[in-house]
Design an enzyme around this catalytic site. Structure first.
Site, PDB file in Angstrom:
ATOM      1  N   CYS A  27     -13.077  45.297 -78.912  1.00 36.39           N
ATOM      2  CA  CYS A  27     -13.257  45.545 -77.471  1.00 36.39           C
ATOM      3  C   CYS A  27     -14.557  44.846 -77.033  1.00 36.39           C
ATOM      4  O   CYS A  27     -15.649  45.169 -77.539  1.00 36.39           O
ATOM      5  CB  CYS A  27     -13.341  47.043 -77.213  1.00 36.39           C
ATOM      6  SG  CYS A  27     -11.987  47.948 -77.998  1.00 36.39           S
ATOM      7  N   CYS A  73     -16.698  66.580 -74.776  1.00 40.89           N
ATOM      8  CA  CYS A  73     -15.828  65.499 -75.243  1.00 40.89           C
ATOM      9  C   CYS A  73     -16.449  64.801 -76.447  1.00 40.89           C
ATOM     10  O   CYS A  73     -17.565  64.294 -76.375  1.00 40.89           O
ATOM     11  CB  CYS A  73     -15.617  64.507 -74.100  1.00 40.89           C
ATOM     12  SG  CYS A  73     -14.536  63.153 -74.583  1.00 40.89           S
ATOM     13  N   CYS A 104     -12.373  68.187 -75.533  1.00 39.93           N
ATOM     14  CA  CYS A 104     -11.714  66.900 -75.358  1.00 39.93           C
ATOM     15  C   CYS A 104     -12.115  66.001 -76.520  1.00 39.93           C
ATOM     16  O   CYS A 104     -13.217  66.146 -77.063  1.00 39.93           O
ATOM     17  CB  CYS A 104     -12.189  66.298 -74.032  1.00 39.93           C
ATOM     18  SG  CYS A 104     -11.624  64.622 -73.736  1.00 39.93           S
ATOM     19  N   CYS A 151      -6.315  62.211 -70.230  1.00 41.07           N
ATOM     20  CA  CYS A 151      -7.450  61.611 -69.539  1.00 41.07           C
ATOM     21  C   CYS A 151      -7.347  60.108 -69.784  1.00 41.07           C
ATOM     22  O   CYS A 151      -7.468  59.654 -70.925  1.00 41.07           O
ATOM     23  CB  CYS A 151      -8.748  62.172 -70.128  1.00 41.07           C
ATOM     24  SG  CYS A 151     -10.220  61.313 -69.567  1.00 41.07           S
ATOM     25  N   CYS A 201     -17.903  46.704 -76.079  1.00 36.70           N
ATOM     26  CA  CYS A 201     -18.329  47.914 -76.812  1.00 36.70           C
ATOM     27  C   CYS A 201     -19.477  47.708 -77.794  1.00 36.70           C
ATOM     28  O   CYS A 201     -19.455  46.801 -78.635  1.00 36.70           O
ATOM     29  CB  CYS A 201     -17.137  48.513 -77.544  1.00 36.70           C
ATOM     30  SG  CYS A 201     -17.523  50.137 -78.248  1.00 36.70           S
ATOM     31  N   CYS A 241     -16.821  50.137 -85.832  1.00 38.36           N
ATOM     32  CA  CYS A 241     -15.402  50.161 -85.458  1.00 38.36           C
ATOM     33  C   CYS A 241     -14.747  48.808 -85.707  1.00 38.36           C
ATOM     34  O   CYS A 241     -15.319  47.764 -85.360  1.00 38.36           O
ATOM     35  CB  CYS A 241     -15.265  50.547 -83.983  1.00 38.36           C
ATOM     36  SG  CYS A 241     -13.547  50.709 -83.464  1.00 38.36           S
ATOM     37  N   ARG A 273     -13.053  60.672 -62.376  1.00 38.52           N
ATOM     38  CA  ARG A 273     -14.392  60.810 -62.974  1.00 38.52           C
ATOM     39  C   ARG A 273     -15.231  59.556 -62.784  1.00 38.52           C
ATOM     40  O   ARG A 273     -14.861  58.464 -63.236  1.00 38.52           O
ATOM     41  CB  ARG A 273     -14.254  61.141 -64.466  1.00 38.52           C
ATOM     42  CG  ARG A 273     -15.597  61.407 -65.146  1.00 38.52           C
ATOM     43  CD  ARG A 273     -15.440  62.011 -66.542  1.00 38.52           C
ATOM     44  NE  ARG A 273     -14.631  63.200 -66.515  1.00 38.52           N
ATOM     45  CZ  ARG A 273     -13.474  63.338 -67.135  1.00 38.52           C
ATOM     46  NH1 ARG A 273     -12.999  62.389 -67.873  1.00 38.52           N
ATOM     47  NH2 ARG A 273     -12.790  64.456 -67.023  1.00 38.52           N
TER      48      ARG A 273
END
Ligand code: SAM
Ligand code: DTB
Ligand code: SF4
Length: 320
Positions: free
Chosen positions: A56, A96, A128, A188, A59, A52, A260
């Protein structure tokens, strides 16, 4: 009871209540709006892993950090549908699919994801996705393919955001969430604890979520899973007390949302997780892995659900 104009002092007062008073108030509100014996079970699948371009700092999938994650191209439709089928048989009502993309591009890979959405939707599960930033038209395409919910976390407060992620802004995040809401997809959105944030940052994050035009339908509260090779590898995750405090505050601010208990359960005892459910958490991710990191064994979750007489929530059950 449902309000979208929470002030900082109001949220601070709730977050700073004596611990047991906070849990009691949250548990009381939880009972007024939800069935406390019911917990939603969702399964995650990383359909495109690693590589990616974002930075972040928590991550495992950011290309710029040297982590153990191997880059994998987009999975094939039949593999994804087989995984969804296994998740359904293991009791999940929501599936998801996550992709390590900065944003969705209108290309063949997106068309493949739309096919995956159609396929999972046809199986009777809530489908999702979490694919990074979306335009309005991409959100509409996902909706038309049968997408039920879209995950896009704000992660932390607006003030702390640039300390954690520099390759996009907090406003970029809010814009995608608006596109999702406009396409009538269930929103979400939540965050992560353990990013070096202060209590004020947690309060600020909850204020942003609770003052959206409509509360997110689901609010994931993740605890940091420290990943070797990332800037946050040496960071201590939040304590169980802070997880419970944040979950309880989220429950009081957003009474009808699914809260969640997300990443970080592997390091929590059954008793700690029970406190989270007591404080209003009513959703978890089940399965041996989250996206790239381990999660408790399904048998261990089943054992806990049995002890607590918790039953899994059915798919498409409308909220009270
Ligand atoms: N690339 C997309 C995005 O960022 O929106 C989707 C996938 S991303 C992995 C989904 C969410 O997982 C992030 O927003 C973050 O809140 C959470 N997450 C990622 N790594 C994590 C970690 N190490 N510990 C806790 N939560 C994490
Ligand atoms: C969310 O809030 N947590 C999930 C889901 N949304 C996509 C992801 C957690 C990821 C934890 C780290 C990993 O497994 O890579
Ligand atoms: Fe990419 Fe999402 Fe990981 Fe950020 S959290 S690096 S956008 S996969």
């Amino acid at each position: 009871m449902i309000k979208n104009n929470w002030t900082r002092p109001e949220i601070e007062a709730i977050y700073n209540l004596p611990f047991m008073e906070l849990v009691f108030q949250a548990a009381t509100i939880h009972r007024q709006f939800n069935d406390p014996q019911e917990v939603q079970i969702s399964t995650l699948l990383s359909i495109k892993t690693g590589g990616c371009p974002e930075d972040c700092s928590y991550c495992s999938q950011a290309a710029r950090y040297h982590t153990d994650v191997k880059v994998q191209k987009l999975m094939e439709l039949d593999e994804v549908l087989a995984a969804a089928d296994r998740a359904k048989n293991a009791g999940s009502s929501r599936f998801c699919m996550g992709a390590a993309w900065r944003e969705v591009r209108d290309n063949k890979d997106f068309d493949k994801v739309l096919d995956m959405v159609r396929g999972v939707n046809d199986m009777g599960m809530e489908v999702c996705c979490t694919l990074g930033m979306l335009s309005e038209s991409q959100a509409e395409k996902l909706k038309n393919a049968g997408l039920y919910a879209y995950n896009h976390n704000i992660d932390t407060s607006e003030e702390h955001y640039q300390d954690v992620i520099s390759t996009r802004t907090f406003d970029d995040r809010l814009q995608t969430i608006n596109h999702v809401r406009k396409a009538k997809i269930s929103v979400c959105s939540g965050g992560i604890l353990g990013l070096g944030e202060t209590d004020q940052d947690r309060i600020g994050m909850l204020q942003t979520l609770a003052n959206m035009p409509q509360h997110p339908d689901s609010v994931p509260i993740n605890n940091l899973v420290p990943i070797a090779g990332t800037p946050l590898e040496g960071q201590n995750p939040a304590t169980i007390w802070d997880m419970v405090r944040t979950i309880a505050t989220a429950r009081i601010l957003m009474p009808k949302s699914m809260v969640r208990l997300s990443a970080g359960r592997l390091d929590m005892s059954h008793e700690g997780q029970t406190l989270c459910f007591m404080a209003g958490a009513n959703s978890i991710f089940s399965g041996d892995v989250l996206l790239t990191t381990p999660n408790p064994k399904v048998s261990s979750d089943q054992e806990l659900f049995q002890i607590l007489s918790i039953k899994p929530r059915e798919a498409f059950k409308s909220q009270v």
